[in-house]
Motif scaffolding. Structure first.
Motif, PDB file in Angstrom:
ATOM      1  N   HIS A   1      38.378  47.408  61.425  1.00 23.25           N
ATOM      2  CA  HIS A   1      37.659  47.472  62.700  1.00 23.25           C
ATOM      3  C   HIS A   1      36.281  48.090  62.453  1.00 23.25           C
ATOM      4  CE1 HIS A   1      36.502  48.681  66.728  1.00 23.25           C
ATOM      5  NE2 HIS A   1      37.402  47.811  67.184  1.00 23.25           N
ATOM      6  N   PRO A   2      35.221  47.484  63.004  1.00 24.27           N
ATOM      7  CA  PRO A   2      33.868  47.998  62.745  1.00 24.27           C
ATOM      8  C   PRO A   2      33.677  49.487  63.024  1.00 24.27           C
ATOM      9  CG  PRO A   2      33.757  45.909  63.916  1.00 24.27           C
ATOM     10  CD  PRO A   2      35.215  46.308  63.866  1.00 24.27           C
ATOM     11  N   LYS A   3      34.332  50.020  64.043  1.00 19.56           N
ATOM     12  CA  LYS A   3      34.206  51.451  64.333  1.00 19.56           C
ATOM     13  C   LYS A   3      34.935  52.306  63.303  1.00 19.56           C
ATOM     14  CE  LYS A   3      33.566  51.473  69.324  1.00 19.56           C
ATOM     15  NZ  LYS A   3      34.142  51.924  70.598  1.00 19.56           N
ATOM     16  N   HIS A   4      35.983  51.755  62.685  1.00 21.38           N
ATOM     17  CA  HIS A   4      36.804  52.528  61.757  1.00 21.38           C
ATOM     18  C   HIS A   4      36.483  52.265  60.290  1.00 21.38           C
ATOM     19  CE1 HIS A   4      39.862  52.115  65.238  1.00 21.38           C
ATOM     20  NE2 HIS A   4      39.049  53.112  65.461  1.00 21.38           N
ATOM     21  N   ALA A   5      35.810  51.176  59.991  1.00 15.51           N
ATOM     22  CA  ALA A   5      35.553  50.784  58.602  1.00 15.51           C
ATOM     23  C   ALA A   5      34.927  51.906  57.762  1.00 15.51           C
ATOM     24  CB  ALA A   5      34.704  49.518  58.561  1.00 15.51           C
ATOM     25  N   PRO A   6      33.944  52.637  58.281  1.00 17.77           N
ATOM     26  CA  PRO A   6      33.372  53.713  57.463  1.00 17.77           C
ATOM     27  C   PRO A   6      34.371  54.810  57.109  1.00 17.77           C
ATOM     28  CG  PRO A   6      31.939  53.222  59.338  1.00 17.77           C
ATOM     29  CD  PRO A   6      33.231  52.484  59.551  1.00 17.77           C
ATOM     30  N   LEU A   7      35.451  54.899  57.883  1.00 13.52           N
ATOM     31  CA  LEU A   7      36.459  55.932  57.634  1.00 13.52           C
ATOM     32  C   LEU A   7      37.485  55.502  56.595  1.00 13.52           C
ATOM     33  CD1 LEU A   7      37.124  56.969  61.339  1.00 13.52           C
ATOM     34  CD2 LEU A   7      35.675  58.134  59.657  1.00 13.52           C
ATOM     35  N   HIS A   8      37.528  54.189  56.290  1.00 15.85           N
ATOM     36  CA  HIS A   8      38.502  53.637  55.345  1.00 15.85           C
ATOM     37  C   HIS A   8      39.932  54.018  55.736  1.00 15.85           C
ATOM     38  CE1 HIS A   8      35.161  52.409  52.876  1.00 15.85           C
ATOM     39  NE2 HIS A   8      34.677  53.633  52.958  1.00 15.85           N
ATOM     40  N   LEU A   9      40.256  53.811  57.012  1.00 16.39           N
ATOM     41  CA  LEU A   9      41.588  54.146  57.509  1.00 16.39           C
ATOM     42  C   LEU A   9      42.651  53.255  56.896  1.00 16.39           C
ATOM     43  CD1 LEU A   9      40.998  54.609  61.340  1.00 16.39           C
ATOM     44  CD2 LEU A   9      41.328  56.382  59.622  1.00 16.39           C
ATOM     45  N   MET A  10      43.770  53.855  56.574  1.00 11.99           N
ATOM     46  CA  MET A  10      44.936  53.131  56.088  1.00 11.99           C
ATOM     47  C   MET A  10      45.998  53.263  57.175  1.00 11.99           C
ATOM     48  SD  MET A  10      43.810  51.999  53.278  1.00 11.99           S
ATOM     49  CE  MET A  10      45.200  51.363  52.383  1.00 11.99           C
ATOM     50  N   VAL A  11      46.526  52.122  57.628  1.00 12.30           N
ATOM     51  CA  VAL A  11      47.460  52.111  58.754  1.00 12.30           C
ATOM     52  C   VAL A  11      48.695  51.284  58.414  1.00 12.30           C
ATOM     53  CG1 VAL A  11      45.647  52.454  60.473  1.00 12.30           C
ATOM     54  CG2 VAL A  11      46.294  50.141  59.820  1.00 12.30           C
ATOM     55  N   THR A  12      49.727  51.473  59.206  1.00 10.13           N
ATOM     56  CA  THR A  12      50.943  50.669  59.066  1.00 10.13           C
ATOM     57  C   THR A  12      50.896  49.529  60.083  1.00 10.13           C
ATOM     58  OG1 THR A  12      52.206  51.917  60.690  1.00 10.13           O
ATOM     59  CG2 THR A  12      52.248  52.738  58.403  1.00 10.13           C
ATOM     60  N   PRO A  13      51.702  48.500  59.917  1.00 12.60           N
ATOM     61  CA  PRO A  13      51.713  47.402  60.885  1.00 12.60           C
ATOM     62  C   PRO A  13      52.129  47.828  62.293  1.00 12.60           C
ATOM     63  CG  PRO A  13      52.758  46.711  58.853  1.00 12.60           C
ATOM     64  CD  PRO A  13      52.531  48.193  58.752  1.00 12.60           C
ATOM     65  N   VAL A  14      52.857  48.931  62.429  1.00 11.16           N
ATOM     66  CA  VAL A  14      53.279  49.377  63.754  1.00 11.16           C
ATOM     67  C   VAL A  14      52.292  50.348  64.389  1.00 11.16           C
ATOM     68  CG1 VAL A  14      55.733  48.940  63.380  1.00 11.16           C
ATOM     69  CG2 VAL A  14      54.778  51.188  62.841  1.00 11.16           C
ATOM     70  N   SER A  15      51.210  50.691  63.684  1.00 11.42           N
ATOM     71  CA  SER A  15      50.165  51.536  64.257  1.00 11.42           C
ATOM     72  C   SER A  15      49.424  50.739  65.322  1.00 11.42           C
ATOM     73  CB  SER A  15      49.179  51.973  63.167  1.00 11.42           C
ATOM     74  OG  SER A  15      49.822  52.718  62.169  1.00 11.42           O
ATOM     75  N   GLY A  16      48.545  51.394  66.047  1.00  9.64           N
ATOM     76  CA  GLY A  16      47.766  50.700  67.061  1.00  9.64           C
ATOM     77  C   GLY A  16      46.595  51.538  67.530  1.00  9.64           C
ATOM     78  N   CYS A  17      45.620  50.867  68.174  1.00  9.29           N
ATOM     79  CA  CYS A  17      44.475  51.562  68.756  1.00  9.29           C
ATOM     80  C   CYS A  17      43.882  50.706  69.870  1.00  9.29           C
ATOM     81  CB  CYS A  17      43.427  51.889  67.696  1.00  9.29           C
ATOM     82  SG  CYS A  17      42.365  50.514  67.229  1.00  9.29           S
ATOM     83  N   ASP A  18      42.862  51.216  70.532  1.00 10.78           N
ATOM     84  CA  ASP A  18      42.224  50.493  71.628  1.00 10.78           C
ATOM     85  C   ASP A  18      41.359  49.330  71.136  1.00 10.78           C
ATOM     86  OD1 ASP A  18      43.395  52.180  73.456  1.00 10.78           O
ATOM     87  OD2 ASP A  18      41.616  53.456  73.679  1.00 10.78           O
ATOM     88  N   GLY A  19      41.151  49.223  69.837  1.00 12.46           N
ATOM     89  CA  GLY A  19      40.318  48.157  69.292  1.00 12.46           C
ATOM     90  C   GLY A  19      41.092  46.918  68.885  1.00 12.46           C
ATOM     91  N   PHE A  20      42.329  46.767  69.354  1.00  9.49           N
ATOM     92  CA  PHE A  20      43.160  45.631  68.977  1.00  9.49           C
ATOM     93  C   PHE A  20      42.480  44.314  69.319  1.00  9.49           C
ATOM     94  CE2 PHE A  20      46.324  42.385  70.092  1.00  9.49           C
ATOM     95  CZ  PHE A  20      47.041  42.318  68.905  1.00  9.49           C
ATOM     96  N   ALA A  21      42.454  43.413  68.342  1.00 16.21           N
ATOM     97  CA  ALA A  21      41.942  42.052  68.527  1.00 16.21           C
ATOM     98  C   ALA A  21      42.985  41.117  67.915  1.00 16.21           C
ATOM     99  CB  ALA A  21      40.601  41.886  67.834  1.00 16.21           C
ATOM    100  N   PRO A  22      43.611  40.261  68.702  1.00 15.82           N
ATOM    101  CA  PRO A  22      44.687  39.406  68.180  1.00 15.82           C
ATOM    102  C   PRO A  22      44.229  38.565  66.985  1.00 15.82           C
ATOM    103  CG  PRO A  22      44.453  39.136  70.558  1.00 15.82           C
ATOM    104  CD  PRO A  22      43.301  39.976  70.099  1.00 15.82           C
ATOM    105  N   ALA A  23      45.051  38.534  65.964  1.00 14.36           N
ATOM    106  CA  ALA A  23      44.756  37.728  64.774  1.00 14.36           C
ATOM    107  C   ALA A  23      45.073  36.269  65.071  1.00 14.36           C
ATOM    108  CB  ALA A  23      45.605  38.214  63.606  1.00 14.36           C
ATOM    109  N   ALA A  24      44.355  35.381  64.402  1.00 15.56           N
ATOM    110  CA  ALA A  24      44.660  33.946  64.497  1.00 15.56           C
ATOM    111  C   ALA A  24      45.961  33.709  63.764  1.00 15.56           C
ATOM    112  CB  ALA A  24      43.533  33.141  63.866  1.00 15.56           C
ATOM    113  N   TYR A  25      46.841  32.975  64.376  1.00 17.12           N
ATOM    114  CA  TYR A  25      48.143  32.729  63.768  1.00 17.12           C
ATOM    115  C   TYR A  25      48.075  31.616  62.752  1.00 17.12           C
ATOM    116  CZ  TYR A  25      50.197  35.923  67.026  1.00 17.12           C
ATOM    117  OH  TYR A  25      50.506  37.065  67.702  1.00 17.12           O
ATOM    118  N   ALA A  26      48.848  31.754  61.694  1.00 15.69           N
ATOM    119  CA  ALA A  26      48.884  30.773  60.605  1.00 15.69           C
ATOM    120  C   ALA A  26      49.536  29.489  61.054  1.00 15.69           C
ATOM    121  CB  ALA A  26      49.636  31.363  59.422  1.00 15.69           C
TER     122      ALA A  26
END
Length: 69
Positions: free
Chosen positions: A44-69
């Motif tokens: 996420h552009p706001k978080h990229a400088p922080l190099h955050l490492m998250v789990t798939p069950v994490s979440g934040c207000d910046g959620f943007a749905p991924a395109a499905y395969a």
């Protein structure tokens, strides 16, 4: 394995954004399931400088749905 729901990082376009073609990410998007031990970066552009490492069950207000395969 944990169920991944809309709004959680595993289904967000920013989860593992630096390597979109990953088989693991495609599997999460298609099955809505992920290992409890999987950790990946948040692009996420706001978080990229922080190099955050998250789990798939994490979440934040910046959620943007991924395109499905």
């Amino acid at each position: 394995m944990s169920a991944i729901n809309d709004g959680q990082c595993g289904l967000c376009s920013h989860f593992g954004e630096s390597h979109k073609s990953s088989d693991k990410l495609v599997a999460i998007l298609s099955s809505h399931q992920a290992s409890e031990t999987l950790i990946d970066e948040c692009g996420h552009p706001k978080h990229a400088p922080l190099h955050l490492m998250v789990t798939p069950v994490s979440g934040c207000d910046g959620f943007a749905p991924a395109a499905y395969a």
